[in-house]
Design a protein around this motif. Sequence first.
Motif, short mmCIF file in Angstrom:
data_model
loop_
_atom_site.label_atom_id
_atom_site.label_comp_id
_atom_site.label_asym_id
_atom_site.label_seq_id
_atom_site.Cartn_x
_atom_site.Cartn_y
_atom_site.Cartn_z
N LYS A 94 9.52 46.62 2.48
CA LYS A 94 10.71 46.75 1.65
C LYS A 94 10.62 45.86 0.42
O LYS A 94 11.02 46.25 -0.68
CB LYS A 94 11.96 46.42 2.46
CG LYS A 94 12.28 47.46 3.50
CD LYS A 94 13.49 47.08 4.32
CE LYS A 94 13.73 48.15 5.39
NZ LYS A 94 14.79 47.79 6.31
N VAL A 95 10.09 44.65 0.60
CA VAL A 95 9.94 43.73 -0.53
C VAL A 95 8.91 44.28 -1.51
O VAL A 95 9.10 44.17 -2.73
CB VAL A 95 9.56 42.31 -0.04
CG1 VAL A 95 9.14 41.42 -1.20
CG2 VAL A 95 10.73 41.68 0.73
N ARG A 96 7.85 44.89 -1.02
CA ARG A 96 6.85 45.50 -1.91
C ARG A 96 7.49 46.56 -2.80
O ARG A 96 7.17 46.68 -3.97
CB ARG A 96 5.71 46.13 -1.10
CG ARG A 96 4.67 45.18 -0.66
CD ARG A 96 3.47 45.91 -0.02
NE ARG A 96 2.63 44.96 0.66
CZ ARG A 96 2.67 44.70 1.96
NH1 ARG A 96 3.50 45.37 2.75
NH2 ARG A 96 1.87 43.81 2.50
N ARG A 97 8.41 47.35 -2.21
CA ARG A 97 9.05 48.43 -2.96
C ARG A 97 10.12 47.93 -3.92
O ARG A 97 10.28 48.45 -5.01
CB ARG A 97 9.67 49.45 -2.01
CG ARG A 97 8.63 50.39 -1.41
CD ARG A 97 9.30 51.40 -0.56
NE ARG A 97 9.81 50.65 0.60
CZ ARG A 97 10.35 51.18 1.67
NH1 ARG A 97 10.50 52.44 1.76
NH2 ARG A 97 10.75 50.43 2.67
N ARG A 98 10.89 46.93 -3.49
CA ARG A 98 12.05 46.50 -4.28
C ARG A 98 11.86 45.17 -4.98
O ARG A 98 12.69 44.77 -5.80
CB ARG A 98 13.28 46.45 -3.38
CG ARG A 98 13.66 47.83 -2.88
CD ARG A 98 14.83 47.79 -1.94
NE ARG A 98 15.15 49.10 -1.43
CZ ARG A 98 14.66 49.63 -0.32
NH1 ARG A 98 13.79 48.94 0.39
NH2 ARG A 98 15.02 50.82 0.07
N GLY A 99 10.83 44.45 -4.64
CA GLY A 99 10.52 43.18 -5.30
C GLY A 99 11.56 42.10 -5.08
O GLY A 99 12.20 42.02 -4.03
N TRP A 101 14.46 41.76 -6.02
CA TRP A 101 15.83 42.20 -5.76
C TRP A 101 16.21 42.07 -4.29
O TRP A 101 17.39 41.97 -3.95
CB TRP A 101 16.04 43.64 -6.22
CG TRP A 101 16.02 43.76 -7.71
CD1 TRP A 101 15.04 44.32 -8.47
CD2 TRP A 101 17.02 43.30 -8.62
NE1 TRP A 101 15.36 44.23 -9.80
CE2 TRP A 101 16.59 43.60 -9.91
CE3 TRP A 101 18.24 42.65 -8.46
CZ2 TRP A 101 17.31 43.28 -11.04
CZ3 TRP A 101 18.97 42.32 -9.59
CH2 TRP A 101 18.50 42.65 -10.86
N MET A 102 15.23 42.07 -3.40
CA MET A 102 15.52 41.91 -1.97
C MET A 102 16.18 40.56 -1.69
O MET A 102 16.88 40.40 -0.69
CB MET A 102 14.25 42.05 -1.13
CG MET A 102 13.77 43.47 -0.97
SD MET A 102 14.92 44.53 -0.08
CE MET A 102 14.83 43.84 1.56
N SER A 129 13.06 35.64 -7.68
CA SER A 129 13.49 35.52 -6.28
C SER A 129 14.62 34.51 -6.15
O SER A 129 15.61 34.76 -5.46
CB SER A 129 12.32 35.09 -5.39
OG SER A 129 11.30 36.06 -5.40
N SER A 132 17.88 36.02 -7.56
CA SER A 132 18.49 37.04 -6.69
C SER A 132 19.05 36.41 -5.42
O SER A 132 20.13 36.80 -4.96
CB SER A 132 17.49 38.16 -6.37
OG SER A 132 16.43 37.70 -5.57
#
Length: 153
Positions: A94-99, A101-102, A129, A132
């Motif tokens: 999920k972090v790979r996809r959303r960077g 923003w997670m 990071s 966010s």
Amino acid sequence: MLLLGITSVIIEYGYVGMMLAAFLAGSFIPFSSEAILTGLYAGGLDLSMLVLFSTVGNVLGGVFNYFIGRLCNEGWVYRLFRIKEEKLEVTKEKVRRRGAWMGLLSWLPLIGTAITIALGILRVNFAKSLLSMAVGKFLRYVVLGLVLWLTGA
């Protein structure tokens, strides 16, 4: 018994204690900063200051996790911090996809720790990071503060 002793010390130190409780809650250590915030507010401390100190402490806990992820061997993370490999792998995807923003979701119980550690493991931009995480954690405490204020707790 140890938890009761820690809680007593935290309450005794007021705002600094609130920040410590929020740090513990924001790190991989299971702790409830919400209960401490509620108790300190009921004890007469200023709600806006409690929200501020809670946010700072919780963000620092998230930063601590970020650097654990960045500096530790992934195998250590699984063993030392009792994070299940499957949970961290799903979170990393999920972090790979959303960077970065997670980090907005890093306040969530159970998965917040995995998110902040995954941000570090994947070496996601620290400044993004941090921003966010700070926004997400601040909004969490603002909502909690509003609930306390509106209910007169």
